[in-house]
Motif scaffolding. Structure first.
Motif, PDB file in Angstrom:
ATOM      1  N   ARG A   1      30.817   0.407 -30.496  1.00  0.00           N
ATOM      2  CA  ARG A   1      32.213   0.160 -30.860  1.00  0.00           C
ATOM      3  C   ARG A   1      33.010   1.461 -30.848  1.00  0.00           C
ATOM      4  NH1 ARG A   1      30.877  -3.463 -34.226  1.00  0.00           N
ATOM      5  NH2 ARG A   1      30.592  -2.125 -36.024  1.00  0.00           N
ATOM      6  N   ALA A   2      32.445   2.514 -31.434  1.00  0.00           N
ATOM      7  CA  ALA A   2      33.128   3.816 -31.448  1.00  0.00           C
ATOM      8  C   ALA A   2      33.276   4.358 -30.020  1.00  0.00           C
ATOM      9  CB  ALA A   2      32.349   4.804 -32.310  1.00  0.00           C
ATOM     10  N   ALA A  35      23.029   2.023 -27.156  1.00  0.00           N
ATOM     11  CA  ALA A  35      24.348   1.436 -27.381  1.00  0.00           C
ATOM     12  C   ALA A  35      25.054   1.349 -26.039  1.00  0.00           C
ATOM     13  CB  ALA A  35      25.148   2.302 -28.347  1.00  0.00           C
ATOM     14  N   ARG A  64      33.485   2.646 -27.227  1.00  0.00           N
ATOM     15  CA  ARG A  64      34.504   1.859 -26.537  1.00  0.00           C
ATOM     16  C   ARG A  64      35.908   2.339 -26.923  1.00  0.00           C
ATOM     17  NH1 ARG A  64      31.931  -2.430 -26.691  1.00  0.00           N
ATOM     18  NH2 ARG A  64      32.430  -3.036 -28.814  1.00  0.00           N
ATOM     19  N   GLN A  65      36.113   2.646 -28.202  1.00  0.00           N
ATOM     20  CA  GLN A  65      37.428   3.124 -28.646  1.00  0.00           C
ATOM     21  C   GLN A  65      37.728   4.521 -28.111  1.00  0.00           C
ATOM     22  OE1 GLN A  65      37.681   2.850 -32.906  1.00  0.00           O
ATOM     23  NE2 GLN A  65      38.613   0.832 -32.780  1.00  0.00           N
ATOM     24  N   LEU A  88      22.124   1.010 -35.869  1.00  0.00           N
ATOM     25  CA  LEU A  88      23.491   1.524 -35.792  1.00  0.00           C
ATOM     26  C   LEU A  88      24.051   1.500 -34.369  1.00  0.00           C
ATOM     27  CD1 LEU A  88      23.289   4.477 -38.337  1.00  0.00           C
ATOM     28  CD2 LEU A  88      24.303   2.217 -38.640  1.00  0.00           C
ATOM     29  N   ASP A  89      23.293   0.970 -33.412  1.00  0.00           N
ATOM     30  CA  ASP A  89      23.755   0.922 -32.021  1.00  0.00           C
ATOM     31  C   ASP A  89      25.090   0.196 -31.881  1.00  0.00           C
ATOM     32  OD1 ASP A  89      21.614   2.372 -31.142  1.00  0.00           O
ATOM     33  OD2 ASP A  89      20.554   0.674 -30.221  1.00  0.00           O
ATOM     34  N   ALA A  90      25.287  -0.880 -32.608  1.00  0.00           N
ATOM     35  CA  ALA A  90      26.547  -1.636 -32.504  1.00  0.00           C
ATOM     36  C   ALA A  90      27.733  -0.782 -32.955  1.00  0.00           C
ATOM     37  CB  ALA A  90      26.472  -2.920 -33.318  1.00  0.00           C
ATOM     38  N   VAL A  91      27.540   0.020 -33.980  1.00  0.00           N
ATOM     39  CA  VAL A  91      28.603   0.910 -34.465  1.00  0.00           C
ATOM     40  C   VAL A  91      28.895   1.978 -33.414  1.00  0.00           C
ATOM     41  CG1 VAL A  91      29.206   2.610 -36.240  1.00  0.00           C
ATOM     42  CG2 VAL A  91      28.047   0.494 -36.879  1.00  0.00           C
ATOM     43  N   VAL A  92      27.848   2.551 -32.820  1.00  0.00           N
ATOM     44  CA  VAL A  92      28.014   3.566 -31.778  1.00  0.00           C
ATOM     45  C   VAL A  92      28.739   2.966 -30.576  1.00  0.00           C
ATOM     46  CG1 VAL A  92      26.787   5.071 -30.157  1.00  0.00           C
ATOM     47  CG2 VAL A  92      26.037   4.924 -32.546  1.00  0.00           C
TER      48      VAL A  92
END
Length: 146
Positions: free
Chosen positions: A129-130, A2, A132-133, A123-127
């Protein structure tokens, strides 16, 4: 893996932004549920080892990292720090770059490429995004607080 990028411009001189972002002990105040331990003596340089312990009680894990690139900003040259993540749970790297931005302000780029062991690649895209936040907020806090 990610991958994410956080970019900020801060009303600080480059050397002050660098100092604020690379004082590892302060990262525990900026990243939720995380304590930081520097396991090597100062000053920070190549070979410095840092452990971020994240979580609550038995649901915690260590994220050991080693500084593999340490180039503080000098004159008009940007600063670059690379941390290699060498844990059992978190692998990858993070890079912090600080350079002169518009109006003499500091321009910060925090890039990270992480892999959470035992987490499937879809799930890399979710990781990302999290990440980055969480790290966007952490960078904001680190730059605001001296």
């Amino acid at each position: 893996m990610a991958t994410f990028l956080v970019q900020r411009t801060a009303p600080l001189p480059v050397d002050e932004a660098w100092r604020r972002l690379t004082r590892w002990s302060r990262h525990g105040d900026a990243v939720p549920l995380t304590r930081i331990t520097v396991t090597t003596p100062p000053p920070t340089g190549e070979g410095t080892r840092v452990v971020a312990r994240t979580g609550l009680g038995p649901l915690s894990f260590d994220d050991p990292m080693e500084v593999t690139v340490w180039q503080p900003p000098v004159d008009d040259s940007p600063g670059l720090c690379r941390l290699e993540k060498r844990g059992r749970v978190v692998l990858g790297w993070a890079e912090i770059e600080v350079r002169r931005g518009p109006g003499g302000r500091a321009r910060v780029r925090w890039r990270e490429d992480i892999r959470l062991r035992f987490l499937p690649a879809p799930l890399d895209a979710v990781v990302a995004r999290a990440g980055r936040q969480v790290f966007g907020r952490a960078v904001n806090r680190l730059l605001r607080q001296s």
